[in-house]
Structures are given as C-alpha cells and as structure tokens.
Design a protein around this motif. Sequence first.
Motif, PDB file in Angstrom:
ATOM      1  N   ARG A   1       7.594   8.672   4.964  1.00  0.00           N
ATOM      2  CA  ARG A   1       7.993   9.192   3.649  1.00  0.00           C
ATOM      3  C   ARG A   1       6.797   9.520   2.741  1.00  0.00           C
ATOM      4  O   ARG A   1       6.964  10.078   1.659  1.00  0.00           O
ATOM      5  N   LEU A   2       5.601   9.162   3.204  1.00  0.00           N
ATOM      6  CA  LEU A   2       4.393   9.454   2.432  1.00  0.00           C
ATOM      7  C   LEU A   2       3.821  10.834   2.756  1.00  0.00           C
ATOM      8  O   LEU A   2       2.783  11.219   2.220  1.00  0.00           O
ATOM      9  N   GLY A   3       4.500  11.557   3.637  1.00  0.00           N
ATOM     10  CA  GLY A   3       3.998  12.854   4.082  1.00  0.00           C
ATOM     11  C   GLY A   3       3.676  13.825   2.968  1.00  0.00           C
ATOM     12  O   GLY A   3       2.678  14.546   3.021  1.00  0.00           O
TER      13      GLY A   3
ATOM     14  N   TYR B   1       0.821  -1.216   0.000  1.00  0.00           N
ATOM     15  CA  TYR B   1       0.000   0.000   0.000  1.00  0.00           C
ATOM     16  C   TYR B   1       0.852   1.261   0.000  1.00  0.00           C
ATOM     17  O   TYR B   1       0.443   2.294  -0.534  1.00  0.00           O
ATOM     18  N   ILE B   2       2.029   1.185   0.591  1.00  0.00           N
ATOM     19  CA  ILE B   2       2.954   2.318   0.530  1.00  0.00           C
ATOM     20  C   ILE B   2       3.326   2.582  -0.927  1.00  0.00           C
ATOM     21  O   ILE B   2       3.346   3.736  -1.381  1.00  0.00           O
ATOM     22  N   LYS B   3       3.572   1.516  -1.676  1.00  0.00           N
ATOM     23  CA  LYS B   3       3.901   1.666  -3.104  1.00  0.00           C
ATOM     24  C   LYS B   3       2.711   2.236  -3.874  1.00  0.00           C
ATOM     25  O   LYS B   3       2.882   3.080  -4.765  1.00  0.00           O
ATOM     26  N   LYS B   4       1.510   1.770  -3.552  1.00  0.00           N
ATOM     27  CA  LYS B   4       0.312   2.271  -4.238  1.00  0.00           C
ATOM     28  C   LYS B   4       0.114   3.764  -3.974  1.00  0.00           C
ATOM     29  O   LYS B   4      -0.223   4.524  -4.883  1.00  0.00           O
ATOM     30  N   ILE B   5       0.331   4.171  -2.730  1.00  0.00           N
ATOM     31  CA  ILE B   5       0.168   5.585  -2.375  1.00  0.00           C
ATOM     32  C   ILE B   5       1.236   6.432  -3.070  1.00  0.00           C
ATOM     33  O   ILE B   5       0.956   7.526  -3.567  1.00  0.00           O
ATOM     34  N   GLU B   6       2.455   5.922  -3.105  1.00  0.00           N
ATOM     35  CA  GLU B   6       3.521   6.650  -3.807  1.00  0.00           C
ATOM     36  C   GLU B   6       3.199   6.796  -5.285  1.00  0.00           C
ATOM     37  O   GLU B   6       3.624   7.745  -5.941  1.00  0.00           O
ATOM     38  N   GLY B   7       2.389   5.862  -5.795  1.00  0.00           N
ATOM     39  CA  GLY B   7       1.977   5.918  -7.197  1.00  0.00           C
ATOM     40  C   GLY B   7       0.754   6.771  -7.428  1.00  0.00           C
ATOM     41  O   GLY B   7       0.277   6.906  -8.558  1.00  0.00           O
ATOM     42  N   GLY B   8       0.199   7.338  -6.343  1.00  0.00           N
ATOM     43  CA  GLY B   8      -0.931   8.254  -6.489  1.00  0.00           C
ATOM     44  C   GLY B   8      -2.260   7.754  -5.966  1.00  0.00           C
ATOM     45  O   GLY B   8      -3.258   8.471  -5.999  1.00  0.00           O
ATOM     46  N   TRP B   9      -2.309   6.524  -5.447  1.00  0.00           N
ATOM     47  CA  TRP B   9      -3.576   5.969  -4.938  1.00  0.00           C
ATOM     48  C   TRP B   9      -3.866   6.516  -3.537  1.00  0.00           C
ATOM     49  O   TRP B   9      -3.060   6.357  -2.629  1.00  0.00           O
ATOM     50  N   VAL B  10      -5.020   7.154  -3.382  1.00  0.00           N
ATOM     51  CA  VAL B  10      -5.414   7.670  -2.068  1.00  0.00           C
ATOM     52  C   VAL B  10      -6.931   7.501  -1.871  1.00  0.00           C
ATOM     53  O   VAL B  10      -7.592   8.369  -1.301  1.00  0.00           O
ATOM     54  N   ASP B  11      -7.482   6.396  -2.335  1.00  0.00           N
ATOM     55  CA  ASP B  11      -8.928   6.170  -2.277  1.00  0.00           C
ATOM     56  C   ASP B  11      -9.370   5.685  -0.902  1.00  0.00           C
ATOM     57  O   ASP B  11      -9.973   4.623  -0.753  1.00  0.00           O
TER      58      ASP B  11
END
Length: 229
Positions: free
Chosen positions: A126-128, A100-110
Amino acid sequence: MARLTKKRKEALAKVDSSKAYTLEEASTLLKEITFTKFDASVDIDVRLGVDPRKADQMVRGVVALPHGTGKDVKVLVLCSPDKEEEAKAAGADYVGLDEYIKKIEGGWVDVDVIITMPTVMAKVGRLGRVLGPRGLMPNPKAGTVTLEVGKAVKDVKAGKIDFKVDKSGIIHASVGKISFSAENIQDNVKEVLQTITKLKPSAAKGTYFKSIHLSTTMSPSIKVDSSTF
C-alpha cells in the motif's frame, strides 16, 4: 544565460565533444575536469537500442560494484519480528514494520534502499504511491523482496545497485565517487556494462549500445566509445 565560471571553462576546454574516448581515457579525464569541493558522484548514462514500451524489451537488473558506490547507504528493513535481529546484525539502519509503514505514509522517506519480505508485502504494497515515484518500492527482481534479509542488507551496503531503462531507453546509474582511482572507476563501469550486455533482450534488434556517457555531479559529459562493449 548563466555565466560560465573559470573552472567550468577549463573543464569544457579539456573535453572534445566530437570524440568518443576509451573507457580508460574517460575515467582519467573525468578526474581532471571535476573541481567540486565535495566528493562528487560518478554517473553513467547508457542509451540502449530498445523500446521500453514493449515488455519483451525492458532492461532491468542488479550489479555488485567491485569497489562499492562510495556512499553510506541508508537501509530500511520492513520485516516480521523474527527477522529483526538478522537485519540489525547485517547493518540495517532502520528495522521494523508497522511503525515505519505509518512514518512513510506520513511522508518520511529518509532512506536510500528499502528491503522487505514476501510475507509482509501485503502491508508494504500500500506504500506504492509514496515509494514508487521515488524509486524506493521493493522489488523481487532487484533483490529487495527476499526472505534472506541479512544477505540483502550486506549486498546493498557492499555496493549492490539496481538499474532500469527509462521510457527514453536510457539507463542512469551512479558508479562511484570522483575520489576513486581512475582504475576503480573503470572496474565499476565495466561491471555495469557487462551486466547490461548479458541482459540484452532477444527482441532488441540492431545496435544495442547507442551511446555511453560518463560525468560527475557538476562536470561536462564525456562520450565513451561504445563499440568495445
């Protein structure tokens, strides 16, 4: 200038902009002036007599709404493997960590809320840049960084919200849905205001509640008498 619809004109005609309504009056009136075909959110805006630029006047807290938010909150739990079952059993919609960290770094925030643990904050930190601007970054003060992930998920699902005064000295929060009864809206608003009262900074001088307004997604704003809070 946008043309006012018939229903918008009707709503505006029912609200006396020069009057400060009691909470009971405002909650009832709010239901009369909302004409959306969807279940609109009920929002509160509280202007405080604080200077949020000063650390000792920052107002931030969490509150459990007695009647919930009326919203199906999507919760992501970023945790170690030993906590995954606890999070799932509590009702988390998404559970994991690295993927999920990778997904968020890719723009996923659903998601609406992200809960994590102190032991994995080094990775989550690092997702800050992605989560911060969206108000999704986990924070210990909001109860979203905790070892009790199951309890945190249940609290959020049951109607626990967090709020923070913005740079203009205003707290914005959603306190339910217009489908709620006027009494339930009142209960939720009172709980929020009582919590904000308890958080008054000692450094804040003068009038604490400068103004209180209630509105729904597309309704006019109703001024609430702040002298009773």
